[in-house]
Write an enzyme that holds these catalytic residues in place. Structure first.
Site, PDB file in Angstrom:
ATOM      1  N   ASP A   1       3.626   3.735   9.265  1.00  0.00           N
ATOM      2  CA  ASP A   1       2.480   3.208   9.792  1.00  0.00           C
ATOM      3  C   ASP A   1       2.260   3.412  11.101  1.00  0.00           C
ATOM      4  OD1 ASP A   1       1.232   2.135   7.273  1.00  0.00           O
ATOM      5  OD2 ASP A   1       2.258   0.134   7.499  1.00  0.00           O
TER       6      ASP A   1
ATOM      7  N   ASP B   1       0.948  -1.071  -0.048  1.00  0.00           N
ATOM      8  CA  ASP B   1      -0.066   0.066   0.070  1.00  0.00           C
ATOM      9  C   ASP B   1       0.739   1.234  -0.057  1.00  0.00           C
ATOM     10  OD1 ASP B   1       0.780  -0.991   2.707  1.00  0.00           O
ATOM     11  OD2 ASP B   1      -0.905   0.122   3.635  1.00  0.00           O
TER      12      ASP B   1
ATOM     13  N   HIS C   1       5.270  -1.668  11.488  1.00  0.00           N
ATOM     14  CA  HIS C   1       4.904  -3.078  11.944  1.00  0.00           C
ATOM     15  C   HIS C   1       5.702  -4.330  11.056  1.00  0.00           C
ATOM     16  CE1 HIS C   1       1.541  -3.860   8.890  1.00  0.00           C
ATOM     17  NE2 HIS C   1       1.945  -2.707   8.715  1.00  0.00           N
TER      18      HIS C   1
ATOM     19  N   TYR D   1      -7.011   1.479  14.786  1.00  0.00           N
ATOM     20  CA  TYR D   1      -5.765   0.947  14.246  1.00  0.00           C
ATOM     21  C   TYR D   1      -4.749   0.480  14.921  1.00  0.00           C
ATOM     22  CZ  TYR D   1      -1.920   1.925  10.617  1.00  0.00           C
ATOM     23  OH  TYR D   1      -0.903   1.945   9.912  1.00  0.00           O
TER      24      TYR D   1
END
Length: 400
Positions: free
Chosen positions: A165, A82, A146, A193
């Site tokens: 992220d 992404d 992550h 999230y």
């Protein structure tokens, strides 16, 4: 959406994915964004890209600021698709020989993902490069935040942290900055999230926050790769991550269940009554077939008590509930006390199996749980109420 100048000669050029509703099994009813950032100066820098199918929109946003060929450096903070899916077309537009900065693990991932002959420049934590105009980029490795390749990029003189992220939300709206949103809504999206992506890495996040604090970085702005930019008070999200990384719990109980012919649901209702009587401030009964697993996990993250109920189906736990338990196990919530309950027709293995699942997650099980054959009688529902009452008192450190 057009580019936005978020600081002098620093532009947000990313895109909004208005229609995505599922992100790796995480529900995204408000869509998401893939943020990318362009720094204009003596050295022009692009930080991160977007999902492959949005690359043309990213290029259009860049062209509104400058010709992509004028970009001198590209930075890849994180190689998940992404954020890196647009790299092949971006590098073709920028120039294949231009330096592409990434972590050591990032270089390995990019080489395996794309097999392109890019000019990869590996950087290590605290390494700095001058980009002219009195500006410096510093890189901070954030392994397993992550992914193993993850890192932050810090625009030193401006106090802007491009945080990949971390500190983000799956939210797409017309808003760009935190001061354009209701803070409770923004923190809800940030909490969801964290609960569904970053929770398993809480110990690492706690260490990272401490390390960043010891570095004495000024943070005028925190720019994540998803969602809203924190400019009014970045300390709000840093404080929230500090709490979440320590997995602090509230005076809260979540009762999740599935039901076949409403018997387990009747038990859940009685348990909820006991929890309320015990003085638990927040009690959340959740039918797993009417709620998404990611919303359930968001509620569980800061709950002290987790009660789980299932009828027995084919000698097993109901499948929709097992889906939630499997998902929860991977996210590794901590600091919970739990109990199981369920109805059955002729075998009744579900409660025993639930206890095994909850124990495997490291939850404390002070009760054996309750199983009831067929439809609960009044005295059996009283037992369920008592189970809720005792669990609620235990959660508050009160005498049972």
């Amino acid at each position: 959406m057009r580019p936005v100048e978020i600081a002098p000669n620093v532009f947000e050029v990313g895109v909004r994915d208005w229609n995505i509703r599922d992100f790796h099994g995480y529900s995204t009813p408000a869509g998401t964004t893939y943020n990318a950032f362009l720094i204009r100066g003596e050295t022009n820098v692009l930080i991160d890209t977007v999902k492959a199918e949005f690359t043309e929109e990213l290029l259009s946003n860049i062209r509104a600021v400058m010709d992509p060929k004028d970009i001198d450096i590209v930075v890849s903070n994180h190689t998940e698709m992404d954020h890196s899916g647009g790299l092949p077309r971006i590098m073709a537009a920028v120039g294949q020989d231009k330096p592409l900065y990434c972590s050591k693990m990032g270089a390995k991932n990019l080489a395996r993902h794309f097999r392109e002959n890019w000019n990869l420049k590996e950087v290590s934590s605290s390494e700095e490069i001058s980009i002219g105009s009195g500006r410096t980029l510093m890189f901070i490795e954030t392994r397993m935040l992550h992914w193993p390749d993850s890192m932050f990029t810090y625009l030193k003189e401006d106090g802007i942290l491009f945080s990949s992220d971390a500190f983000g939300q799956h939210y797409a709206g017309s808003e760009i900055f935190d001061d354009q949103m209701d803070m409770s809504e923004l923190l809800f999206h940030a909490k969801k999230y964290y609960a569904n992506i970053l929770l398993p890495f809480s110990a690492l996040i706690a260490k990272l926050l401490k390390a960043v604090g010891e570095m004495g970085l000024k943070l005028n702005m925190v720019c994540p790769d998803h969602g809203i930019i924190w400019r009014k008070d970045p300390g709000v999200i840093l404080d929230a991550y500090d709490r979440w990384s320590r997995q602090e719990t509230q005076n809260k109980a979540v009762v999740i269940y599935d039901t076949m012919w409403h018997s387990t649901e009747m038990m859940a209702d009685a348990i909820v009554g006991g929890l309320v009587e015990a003085g638990v401030e927040q009690v959340r009964p959740i039918s797993v077939r009417r709620s998404h697993r990611s919303d359930i996990m968001t509620e569980i993250m800061d709950a002290k008590v987790v009660m789980v109920g299932s009828p027995t189906l084919n000698n097993q736990i109901f499948p929709a509930l097992m889906d939630v338990l499997t998902y929860m196990k991977g996210l590794k919530p901590q600091g919970k006390i739990a109990a199981a309950f369920g109805s059955y027709g002729w075998s009744g293995e579900a409660v025993k199996l639930l206890n095994a699942e909850l124990s495997a997650m490291g939850f404390e099980l002070p009760e054996e749980g309750i199983r009831i054959q067929y439809v609960p009688e009044r005295d059996q529902l009283t037992l369920c109420h008592g189970l809720g009452l005792r669990m609620g008192l235990r959660a508050q450190g009160r005498e049972v």
